[in-house]
Structure formats: structure tokens, C-alpha cells
Design an enzyme around this catalytic site. Structure first.
Site, PDB file in Angstrom:
ATOM      1  N   TYR A 154      -0.466 -17.011  -4.517  1.00 25.85           N
ATOM      2  CA  TYR A 154      -1.618 -16.095  -4.454  1.00 25.85           C
ATOM      3  C   TYR A 154      -2.930 -16.856  -4.603  1.00 25.85           C
ATOM      4  O   TYR A 154      -3.857 -16.687  -3.810  1.00 25.85           O
ATOM      5  CB  TYR A 154      -1.484 -15.049  -5.556  1.00 25.85           C
TER       6      TYR A 154
ATOM      7  N   GLY B 295       0.821  -1.215   0.000  1.00 23.32           N
ATOM      8  CA  GLY B 295       0.000   0.000   0.000  1.00 23.32           C
ATOM      9  C   GLY B 295       0.849   1.257   0.000  1.00 23.32           C
ATOM     10  O   GLY B 295       2.064   1.207   0.240  1.00 23.32           O
TER      11      GLY B 295
ATOM     12  N   ASP C 223       0.505  -5.117  10.830  1.00 22.36           N
ATOM     13  CA  ASP C 223       0.537  -6.301   9.975  1.00 22.36           C
ATOM     14  C   ASP C 223      -0.535  -7.272  10.472  1.00 22.36           C
ATOM     15  O   ASP C 223      -0.474  -7.746  11.614  1.00 22.36           O
ATOM     16  CB  ASP C 223       1.932  -6.944  10.062  1.00 22.36           C
TER      17      ASP C 223
END
Length: 330
Positions: A148, A39, A59
Site C-alpha cells: 500500500y 466498495g 476496473d
């Protein structure tokens, strides 16, 4: 009336920052959470003086402590581009597993409804076209993209386990390719990659023969669909995306026309397990949410191009490989 509290993880990311804007505009108090691994603080700089926004740098794979009551949680913390998750594979798996577990536990403790951001990548390189929610996918669990794909598939599994075993109110959105302002230039995804190359006067790079397809949804449509899903009564996955499909080659030519440049198209080898077709079946979203995308690609691409065109020289030419090391706990 007292404002309801919503926690949004990945708040400094592309979609997370737009969600913060949406919920504040709808009268919520937003708690944003991010560790800035992918980000960018500039995405939420405009919110820090807003009394209805509170930010926590954290986190989510570590224990999460929130003192306030929570009504809703939206879990959008995760690397989402190939460059990111191939460079930080362990962190990608951790945020999908440990991070999701922590947030589901928090939702249970707070009696909050939680929406989990999944992805069209759970379908892998699909053998069914277009992809509907009842298709189980064609995914290589041990391939480079598996970090992912499998993180998101596990995320869906543990979310449904909490729903069935604990009676937790859960929502799952399967997000298809989304674009718009605040995307990170050169993050490896098609639109910022093409636009970055065009703005720098470079030839546009296509991987494979360019006949593979994608379907691009403008960010405001995506956010609207997510918002409607959160307040629905449906606990199973829902596709949110734009079903208008285009080949990558045709799309590259659209970008060249949009930017008014005269670059050529060059071709490189297709990465392993890169899907050849990607198109959402949004029948469920239409019937369940009364949702479908409204922004035509030509309009959305113009808005996105204007955003990228106004980037600084440093942002335009900096490396696509973000330095993650200072944010990672070994």
C-alpha cells in the site's frame, strides 16, 4: 450553463461516495466508477435515480474509455484498510500503478485536471512529528504494508512526472485517518473495529501497548479540504487531516464511554511496521486553502456511532474478511 463533468473512481467507497454527493450538490455531473472490490453499492444506491449521476462498473487497471468530455478526475480507487490490502496485495499495487497511469493518460487526452488520493502512509513509521509535506518518510518497501505504502508513493511520482513532462494539471491530497458514516464495519481500521466490538458486546482489542497515536478527521471536513484543493493552483502534495492527536488507549476508553458499554480492553502484538505516531502538520492547507477541520471528535464520533448502531444484525456480525474473489481477475 452546461454542467461540468467529473469522473470519480472508487465511487462506491467510503470517501468516493461522499465525494459524489459533494460534487452533485455543487452542480456538477458526476460519472462514478468502481468495480466493487472493496466498495459497496449501498453507498451510492441513493444516487442511481439522480439524472446528474452516471455509474460505470469498471476496473481502472484495465483500459478506460469515456465518451463524454471530462473537466475533472478524482482518483480514489484503492483498498485503504490493512485487512483489504494485505489480502489483495497485487491488486493494491496494480490500482496504484496501472490504474493511476490509465487515469493520468485519460486526463491528458481529455485535458482534464486530475486529483490523486494519496495517504499519510507515505510517511511510514515517521521519525518526524508532526508530519509535514517536506518529510520524505520512513517506509519499509518490502514489509507487508509496503504494497500500500509503495503503491501510493509511486502514484505520487508518476503524477508529478505527468505534471512536469506533459504539463498536466495535477493535485495530490495526502489523507490522514478519516472516519464517518459509510465506513465498512470491521475493515481493520481503528474506529469501525472498536465500534463493531462495542456494539457486539466484545472486549476492545488494542495492538501494542496502546500508546501509539492517531489523529482522526471527520469525513465532511476531509471532503471540504479535498474540494478546496482541487480548485487551488497548487500541484504538489497537501496534507488534509485533523491535527488533534490521541493515544489508541485513550481513544478506546472514549469509545466505551460513547457506547455506554462496560467492555474491557485487551492487548495483542503490534503488527509489523505499524506506525507509532501519526499527526498531520496542516500549516500548508491553512495557508494555501484557508482550510482546517471544524468538527469536534465528540460530535463526529456520535454521528458515526449512530450510523453503525443502525446497521442490521447481519452487517454487525458478518466476517471482517470480505470475499474479493469474484471481483479479481487472476
Amino acid at each position: 450553463m452546461e454542467k461540468k463533468n467529473v469522473l470519480i473512481t472508487g465511487a462506491a467507497g467510503f470517501l468516493g461516495s461522499h465525494l459524489c454527493d459533494k460534487f452533485i450538490s455543487e452542480g456538477f455531473r458526476v460519472i462514478g466508477m468502481d468495480n466493487f472490490i472493496t466498495g459497496d453499492k449501498k453507498n451510492i444506491d441513493h444516487l442511481f435515480d439522480n439524472p446528474h449521476f452516471h455509474f460505470i462498473e469498471h476496473d481502472v487497471t484495465e483500459f478506460i474509455k469515456i465518451e463524454e468530455n471530462l473537466d475533472f478526475i478524482l482518483h480514489f480507487a484503492s483498498p485503504a484498510s490493512p485487512i483489504d490490502y494485505l489480502k489483495i496485495p497485487i491488486q493494491t499495487l496494480k490500482v496504484g500503478s496501472l490504474g493511476t497511469h490509465n487515469l493520468l493518460g485519460l486526463a491528458k487526452a481529455k485535458k482534464a485536471r486530475i486529483l490523486i488520493a494519496s495517504t499519510s502512509e507515505v510517511y511510514g513509521d515517521p521519525l518526524v512529528h508532526p508530519q509535514s509535506e517536506d518529510y520524505y518518510g520512513n517506509v519499509n518497501t518490502i514489509g507487508p504494508r509496503g504494497v500500500y505504502d509503495e503503491a501510493k508513493r509511486f502514484q505520487e511520482s508518476i503524477t508529478m512526472a505527468y505534471h512536469r513532462f506533459h504539463g498536466l494539471e495535477t493535485r495530490i491530497v495526502r489523507i490522514f485517518n478519516t472516519y464517518g458514516p459509510r465506513m465498512r464495519l470491521n475493515d481493520g481500521r481503528v474506529i469501525p473495529a472498536f465500534m463493531g466490538q462495542a456494539l457486539r458486546g466484545e472486549d476492545l482489542t488494542i495492538f501494542g501497548d496502546g500508546l501509539q497515536t492517531r489523529s482522526f478527521c471527520y469525513v465532511s471536513d476531509q471532503i471540504d479540504g479535498i474540494y478546496k484543493l482541487l480548485f487551488s493552483n497548487y500541484s504538489y502534495p497537501v496534507n488534509i487531516g485533523n491535527p488533534h492527536e490521541i493515544t489508541i488507549k485513550d481513544f478506546a476508553e472514549e469509545i466505551i464511554n460513547l457506547t455506554g458499554t462496560d467492555q474491557k480492553i485487551t492487548y495483542k502484538e503490534l503488527p509489523k511496521d505499524d506506525p507509532l505516531q501519526r499527526q498531520p502538520d496542516i500549516s500548508l492547507a491553512k495557508s494555501l486553502l484557508g482550510w482546517e477541520p471544524k468538527i469536534e471528535r465528540e460530535v463526529g464520533m456520535r454521528k458515526t456511532f449512530n450510523y453503525f448502531k443502525n446497521l442490521t444484525e447481519e452487517e454487525l456480525y458478518k466476517s471482517e474478511h470480505k470475499d474479493f474473489t469474484k471481483h479479481i481477475k487472476k
